[in-house]
Design an enzyme around this catalytic site. Structure first.
Site, short mmCIF file in Angstrom:
data_model
loop_
_atom_site.label_atom_id
_atom_site.label_comp_id
_atom_site.label_asym_id
_atom_site.label_seq_id
_atom_site.Cartn_x
_atom_site.Cartn_y
_atom_site.Cartn_z
N ASP A 103 14.11 11.32 10.61
CA ASP A 103 12.67 11.05 10.55
C ASP A 103 12.32 9.96 11.56
O ASP A 103 13.19 9.17 11.97
CB ASP A 103 12.28 10.56 9.15
CG ASP A 103 12.52 11.63 8.10
OD1 ASP A 103 12.55 12.82 8.46
OD2 ASP A 103 12.69 11.26 6.92
N1 URA Z 1 16.87 12.32 4.83
C1 URA Z 1 15.63 11.83 5.02
O1 URA Z 1 14.84 11.75 4.10
N2 URA Z 1 15.30 11.43 6.25
C2 URA Z 1 16.12 11.49 7.31
O2 URA Z 1 15.75 11.08 8.40
C3 URA Z 1 17.42 12.00 7.09
C4 URA Z 1 17.77 12.42 5.84
#
Ligand code: URA
Length: 233
Positions: A103
């Site tokens: 993310d």
């Molecule tokens: N899980 C998440 O919620 N975000 C990420 O970036 C990776 C795994």
């Protein structure tokens, strides 16, 4: 060492017999010397030209980036800075993409490559390549959450593979999570099911390869061949 006709067919996206004919026709030279046979072996430092134009015979690259917050896991984006944009100029080359998505606000180990086959291997849930994260939580988790993670919970209509969850140094607001798939916002959504918010998420490991702690956020380096084996193990 690889056969010339194999390299030519791969690089020009033509069949092996087309590559052989091309070589026979006299269009191909190796280290500026014309060659007529496809079975000669080509080493790392040999330069192949077709009709006078040098082929890019560089191998695939694998980059470890310590992703900072605020950049998106994409090759291109109209509005946002991407993990490719922030690589040092000398590392940039065609076809690089992040193998898996972190993310925008997630930090840590982003793997960037131009090797689609490798990316598929490490991302496919069937291959069980584990990804390890540290999450900072707004409240502590308990044994019920651990059990749910371990038994494979459901997100939306998707049944997840078992995930490992443990506290960091006995602090239950700091979690180490190991997952072997990459569902959208997976870890945040897994905790959300228990009313827990992930405040910060950092990926520290892919397979058995930990992020190089000497990389400051935003810094990158090449992954060595030895390290690549640790990822797939
Ligand atoms: N899980 C998440 O919620 N975000 C990420 O970036 C990776 C795994």
């Amino acid at each position: 060492m690889e056969r010339l006709d194999k390299i030519i067919s791969h690089k020009l996206n033509i069949t092996r017999s087309e590559a052989k004919s091309l070589i026979k026709s006299g269009s191909v030279s190796v280290n500026s010397l014309p060659v007529k046979s496809g079975d000669i072996k080509i080493g790392e430092n040999d330069k192949i030209s077709v009709d006078g134009k040098e082929l890019d015979t560089e191998k695939f690259v694998y980059i470890m980036l310590n992703k900072p917050e605020g950049v998106v896991s994409a090759s291109e984006d109209k509005n946002e800075k991407t993990v490719i944009d922030i690589l040092p100029e000398e590392m940039k080359r065609k076809n690089l993409f992040p193998a898996g998505r972190l993310d925008k606000d997630t930090t840590g180990f982003a793997l960037i490559t131009d090797d689609g086959g490798f990316a598929h291997e490490i991302l496919s849930p069937k291959r069980h390549v584990e990804k390890t994260y540290i999450a900072y939580l707004d409240k502590p988790f308990d044994a019920e959450v651990v059990r749910a993670f371990e038994s494979g919970m459901t997100l939306g209509d998707e049944r997840l593979l078992p995930a490992k969850l443990s506290p960091v140094r006995n602090d239950f607001t700091r979690a180490e999570i190991v997952i072997s798939q990459g569902v959208y916002h997976q870890i945040k959504r897994m905790f959300k099911k228990f009313g827990i918010t992930v405040i910060k998420l950092n990926r520290i490991k892919i397979g058995n390869l930990s992020i190089d702690e000497s990389l400051a956020p935003g810094e990158a380096r090449y992954i060595t061949e030895k390290e690549l084996l640790l990822i797939k193990k």
